[in-house]
Write an enzyme that holds these catalytic residues in place. Sequence first.
Site, PDB file in Angstrom:
ATOM      1  N   ARG A  11      -6.805  -5.232  -2.128  1.00  0.00           N
ATOM      2  CA  ARG A  11      -5.524  -5.310  -1.068  1.00  0.00           C
ATOM      3  C   ARG A  11      -6.727  -5.820   0.078  1.00  0.00           C
ATOM      4  O   ARG A  11      -6.222  -6.682   1.280  1.00  0.00           O
ATOM      5  CB  ARG A  11      -5.383  -4.130   0.077  1.00  0.00           C
ATOM      6  CG  ARG A  11      -4.948  -2.934  -1.124  1.00  0.00           C
ATOM      7  CD  ARG A  11      -3.163  -4.020  -1.322  1.00  0.00           C
ATOM      8  NE  ARG A  11      -3.641  -4.447  -2.581  1.00  0.00           N
ATOM      9  CZ  ARG A  11      -2.632  -4.900  -3.439  1.00  0.00           C
ATOM     10  NH1 ARG A  11      -1.382  -5.334  -2.809  1.00  0.00           N
ATOM     11  NH2 ARG A  11      -2.893  -5.256  -4.854  1.00  0.00           N
ATOM     12  N   ASP A  33      11.144  -7.265 -11.180  1.00  0.00           N
ATOM     13  CA  ASP A  33       9.609  -7.550 -10.788  1.00  0.00           C
ATOM     14  C   ASP A  33       9.316  -6.564 -11.100  1.00  0.00           C
ATOM     15  O   ASP A  33       9.884  -4.814 -11.161  1.00  0.00           O
ATOM     16  CB  ASP A  33       9.729  -7.628  -9.424  1.00  0.00           C
ATOM     17  CG  ASP A  33       9.011  -8.316  -8.019  1.00  0.00           C
ATOM     18  OD1 ASP A  33       7.625  -8.365  -8.365  1.00  0.00           O
ATOM     19  OD2 ASP A  33       8.746  -8.278  -6.814  1.00  0.00           O
ATOM     20  N   GLU A  34       7.511  -6.398 -10.804  1.00  0.00           N
ATOM     21  CA  GLU A  34       6.748  -5.043 -10.608  1.00  0.00           C
ATOM     22  C   GLU A  34       7.027  -4.129 -11.800  1.00  0.00           C
ATOM     23  O   GLU A  34       7.329  -3.113 -11.934  1.00  0.00           O
ATOM     24  CB  GLU A  34       6.827  -4.198  -9.729  1.00  0.00           C
ATOM     25  CG  GLU A  34       6.722  -4.968  -8.116  1.00  0.00           C
ATOM     26  CD  GLU A  34       5.369  -4.517  -7.658  1.00  0.00           C
ATOM     27  OE1 GLU A  34       4.353  -5.003  -9.066  1.00  0.00           O
ATOM     28  OE2 GLU A  34       4.444  -5.251  -6.924  1.00  0.00           O
ATOM     29  N   GLN A  84      -2.106  -3.552 -12.171  1.00  0.00           N
ATOM     30  CA  GLN A  84      -1.746  -2.646 -10.804  1.00  0.00           C
ATOM     31  C   GLN A  84      -0.805  -1.882 -11.265  1.00  0.00           C
ATOM     32  O   GLN A  84       0.352  -1.228 -10.827  1.00  0.00           O
ATOM     33  CB  GLN A  84      -0.809  -4.113 -10.213  1.00  0.00           C
ATOM     34  CG  GLN A  84      -2.240  -4.793  -9.618  1.00  0.00           C
ATOM     35  CD  GLN A  84      -1.493  -5.502  -8.897  1.00  0.00           C
ATOM     36  OE1 GLN A  84      -1.336  -5.210  -7.210  1.00  0.00           O
ATOM     37  NE2 GLN A  84      -2.123  -6.926  -8.988  1.00  0.00           N
ATOM     38  N   LYS A 126       2.924 -14.067  -6.702  1.00  0.00           N
ATOM     39  CA  LYS A 126       3.343 -13.644  -7.616  1.00  0.00           C
ATOM     40  C   LYS A 126       5.427 -13.788  -6.828  1.00  0.00           C
ATOM     41  O   LYS A 126       6.938 -14.600  -7.879  1.00  0.00           O
ATOM     42  CB  LYS A 126       3.752 -11.956  -7.809  1.00  0.00           C
ATOM     43  CG  LYS A 126       5.241 -11.217  -8.439  1.00  0.00           C
ATOM     44  CD  LYS A 126       4.765  -9.516  -8.808  1.00  0.00           C
ATOM     45  CE  LYS A 126       4.250  -9.255  -7.513  1.00  0.00           C
ATOM     46  NZ  LYS A 126       5.579  -8.726  -6.650  1.00  0.00           N
ATOM     47  N   THR A 127       6.082 -13.321  -5.342  1.00  0.00           N
ATOM     48  CA  THR A 127       6.892 -13.698  -4.878  1.00  0.00           C
ATOM     49  C   THR A 127       7.363 -15.226  -5.257  1.00  0.00           C
ATOM     50  O   THR A 127       8.616 -15.443  -5.364  1.00  0.00           O
ATOM     51  CB  THR A 127       6.402 -12.831  -3.418  1.00  0.00           C
ATOM     52  OG1 THR A 127       6.221 -11.372  -3.509  1.00  0.00           O
ATOM     53  CG2 THR A 127       8.018 -12.833  -2.402  1.00  0.00           C
TER      54      THR A 127
END
Length: 758
Positions: free
Chosen positions: A607, A223-224, A254, A32-33
């Site tokens: 994670r 973002d998010e 998420q 994503k980043t």
Amino acid sequence: MDYLAGLNPSQRAAVEQTEGPVMIVAGAGSGKTRVITYRVAHLIRKGVDPFNILVLTFTNKAAKEMRERIMNVVGAEAKNIWMGTFHSIFARILRVEAELIGYPKNFTIYDTDDTKSLIRAILKEMNLDDKLYNANYVYGRISAAKNNLISPQEYNRNEALLAEDRENGRPQMGQIYMTYAQRCYRAGAMDFDDLLFKTNVLLNKYPEVLHKYQHQFKYLMVDEYQDTNFSQYLIVKRLAAVHENICVVGDDAQSIYAFRGANIQNILNFQKDYPDVRVFKLEQNYRSTKTIVNAANSIIANNKNQLEKNVFSENEEGEKIKVVRAFSDNEEGKLVAEAILQEKALKSLNFKSFAVLYRTNAQSRAIEEALRKLNIPYKLYGGTSFYQRKEIKDLIAYFRLTFNPNDEEALKRIINYPRRGIGDTTIEKIIVAADRNQYRLWDVVANAQMFLDGRSATAVQNFATMIQSFQAVANRSNAFDTAMHIAQHSGILKDLYEDKSVEGLARYENIQELLNGIKEFSEREDIEEKGLDVFLQDVALLTNDDNDKDPNADTVSLMTIHASKGLEFPVVFIVGLEENLFPSQMSLNSRSELEEERRLFYVAVTRAEKKLHLSYATSRYRWGTLNTCEPSRFLDELDPRYLDLDFKPRAMHADEGSFKTDRIAWQTKGDDMFSKPKPKPVKTTAILPKAHIPTPGFAPSDMRKIQVGMEVEHQRFGFGKVVNLEGTNPDNMKATIFFKELGQKQLLLKFAKLRIVD
């Protein structure tokens, strides 16, 4: 060189679609980043002015990482992008426009401690029960109102809210909110929620300001997006209304922050808000093994309210997920610690390769004790941030008061620190005089001779003169010179230097470290304004990810699952997978709450990069009482093909139900995972001792007869010897017992049900 060559087809398509509304559904570990940063770089390469690009994130860490990556592609132009957290960007806008809504440009930003301190002061003034009107509760209620754009005036006109407060036995909530808002305004201060609330007020009340920023920000990226609340949603929607070049990135799977106002419907309904939206799905997970990704998919598939996507991995198959059953929370900690040492040795890993995740902070105790016993170094996330330490907050309060003398929380904090003869009685007189005359506290302090007499008047006047001298220094000096002057002349450095205790030395070193940080800030080349007031704003807007943690320290990471979001580790332990703990008992009232808990479990599982351990205890102490625990329903939802159990079910119910210790067995989902022959397992430290079968006719003895040295029997722990007794009151007596199978344990005799062996 094609800077987009390293992207996969889905990533590249999302980067190249620069015009119009875009939604990027980014699965866990899907890069994503990288997509966000390359998309911004691509806009600049196409000729878009960086000053016309707004990128909103939820952490400073994310913004810093993205800006650095963009600089690698486009160079120094990346410095001109409007990029940062929601709170930092809108604080920046409010600094420019604040006077329109009656605030000074140098308004103070109250952190959570400041906010709660002010609330406690208001409760005291109103003579309200601080147990009923708990500061945390009041703060949460006010925060929720602001996040839903309900002003104090609207709150007090809303009969439904007022009725709810009356039913909860807190009829004064509306008045507390009104008083709190008035006091913040009087102090020239905004809390974190105000930075969003006041921005909405600004954009709604002043069309010319809205027009200005709508035309400045021609391209928006968020973002998010699944973590945005109603207030953030409205700001973004308003700013994007002219050009509609809005790109939101997120993963509904998420979304785990409903408790702080996040609304998952923002991302689920984005396609309704923008019917011509282009949707791109990033479904390839680059982080985890196939086993972990497939197991995570089997969990989240149980949620009904979600965006459709098919997350997959092309990494190695990987080891199965280890599931461990422990007799108690202490036993669970012991097994985790031993497994860490074992994996570290077998796979030549560092301690920083490991993370232990839990649902609540209270669970860390048993884990910490077990790690300490085996000398395993660890770092506890969620501890006191550097900037939350008392000595740091004291010096920063001097800085804040220098630039905003109306900051009442800062003034009350340091008016008598270091001690200068201004006691509580004098401070009460200052507050009363201010309220009686409708003055600010500083107006009374700066004119102390008019309101006070004797030595107290002189002491307060001297304090005011000192602060005014700091203001004069700040007007002509950079951040570091101003900070050093204040640290020296306030008396803080001298006070801490004279404390020769270990704690005093640590506090003095912390002040030195703060001054070092300000020195580095003063020498930065990427910012033009280097005053101490600018540094203060940066500090006030630090997010949880910015705590003073050394990323290179070789320590095991301990943290709540909420704190782990955005992080990744080669080996992850998720502990406490028990009903009413995870999922939390507080989340079982509705489907939406349960689905959020399931998303939290999904976040925890994803994670892990290489290996995942899950564990639960069959008993756990709560409020001094030993409770029997049932395994979490989330364990049932994991596809058993991806699991490796360290134990065999004790009994199978006729209905093939879920595995619940001593009563029910693991759900086989039609596949008897224990009937197939398996290689004989190598004994490891994670395998539990056999369950003890009580002596026939077992009956607990009278605990008043128990003595050190006696042999006793416990229904589950087996036979042991009493090595110590604590207390005299039968209700609170504790026995330390060495059990042959489990080692030493401490039990509350009231609940232990021990049989004294004759």
